[in-house]
Design a protein around this motif. Structure first.
Motif, PDB file in Angstrom:
ATOM      1  N   CYS A   1      -7.254   2.012   3.089  1.00 54.04           N
ATOM      2  CA  CYS A   1      -6.836   3.270   2.449  1.00 54.04           C
ATOM      3  C   CYS A   1      -7.665   3.537   1.189  1.00 54.04           C
ATOM      4  CB  CYS A   1      -5.351   3.228   2.110  1.00 54.04           C
ATOM      5  SG  CYS A   1      -4.298   3.199   3.572  1.00 54.04           S
TER       6      CYS A   1
ATOM      7  N   CYS B   1       0.118   3.215   3.541  1.00 62.01           N
ATOM      8  CA  CYS B   1       0.384   2.698   4.902  1.00 62.01           C
ATOM      9  C   CYS B   1       1.308   1.471   4.908  1.00 62.01           C
ATOM     10  CB  CYS B   1      -0.925   2.353   5.588  1.00 62.01           C
ATOM     11  SG  CYS B   1      -1.645   0.810   5.002  1.00 62.01           S
TER      12      CYS B   1
ATOM     13  N   CYS C   1       0.838  -1.200   0.000  1.00 59.95           N
ATOM     14  CA  CYS C   1       0.000   0.000   0.000  1.00 59.95           C
ATOM     15  C   CYS C   1       0.872   1.250   0.000  1.00 59.95           C
ATOM     16  CB  CYS C   1      -0.936   0.013   1.205  1.00 59.95           C
ATOM     17  SG  CYS C   1      -1.936   1.513   1.294  1.00 59.95           S
TER      18      CYS C   1
ATOM     19  N   ASP D   1       0.752  -1.543   4.213  1.00 56.73           N
ATOM     20  CA  ASP D   1       0.063  -2.827   4.375  1.00 56.73           C
ATOM     21  C   ASP D   1       0.010  -3.539   3.019  1.00 56.73           C
ATOM     22  OD1 ASP D   1      -0.686  -3.594   6.836  1.00 56.73           O
ATOM     23  OD2 ASP D   1      -2.775  -2.900   6.718  1.00 56.73           O
TER      24      ASP D   1
HETATM   25 ZN    ZN Z   1      -3.100   1.232   3.282  1.00 56.85          ZN
END
Ligand code: ZN
Length: 190
Positions: A179, A147, A144, A149
């Motif tokens: 997100c 973030c 991501c 992830d």
């Molecule tokens: Zn994210």
């Protein structure tokens, strides 16, 4: 008695920048090593990295044939081909699903790769159906952008409303579910 060769379908899918094509190229190399005759196809509009090449985001490159649709692919498949690989399956309409099953039924190994969801988070029909038909499904992830992830959504950074819009980092970023949802909510508030 001639033993019938068994075919099957494999799919590598996920969001943009998730390494789908890298996986596809690796799998092609593996089968090539075992002596299989392989033909690789890509959608004719996808010329981001030059015609007649499939290139992964990490720079690996292999030769391919460009096809407009599934009929086009079928026309070009040689009789002695063992493996048919098709990249960017989300660009093809769902006739591609029939082609993949037909090829597998006839003893060919069919490798496919593409996006499972569009820029709005909606499933691509062709990819969804091939996932159902496939013996092997590999979901791959990007990181991501916001973030770090695991990401499984391709977020389009401009306001283009078309389902298909060919692009790379200029137009898309990979986002995780959270997100992606937040970005979409913020956009609709604008
Ligand atoms: Zn994210």
């Amino acid at each position: 008695m001639k033993i019938k060769k068994a075919g099957h379908i494999e799919i590598f899918c996920g969001c943009m920048f998730s390494g789908k094509t890298t996986h596809l190229i690796k799998r092609i190399a593996q089968l090539k090593k075992s002596g299989a005759k392989i033909q690789v196809f890509n959608f004719h509009l996808d010329e981001r990295y030059g015609k007649n090449n499939i290139i992964s985001h990490d720079g690996k490159k292999i030769k391919c044939e460009m096809a407009k649709n599934s009929t086009d692919i079928l026309k070009h498949i040689k009789k002695d081909t063992d493996v048919v690989a098709i990249d960017e399956i989300h660009f093809f309409n769902k006739n591609l699903v029939n082609l993949c099953t037909k090829l597998a039924d006839n003893g060919k190994i069919v490798l496919t790769s593409g996006l499972d969801k569009d820029a709005f988070g909606k499933p691509f029909e062709t990819a969804t159906l091939i996932m159902a038909e496939a013996e092997y499904v590999k979901k791959v992830h990007a990181k991501c952008e916001l973030c770090t992830d695991k990401a499984s959504f391709s977020y389009r950074t401009n306001e283009d409303k078309n389902t298909i819009s060919v692009g790379a980092k200029d137009k898309y970023i990979p986002l995780c579910r959270n997100c992606f949802n937040v970005e979409y909510k913020n956009r609709s508030k604008k």
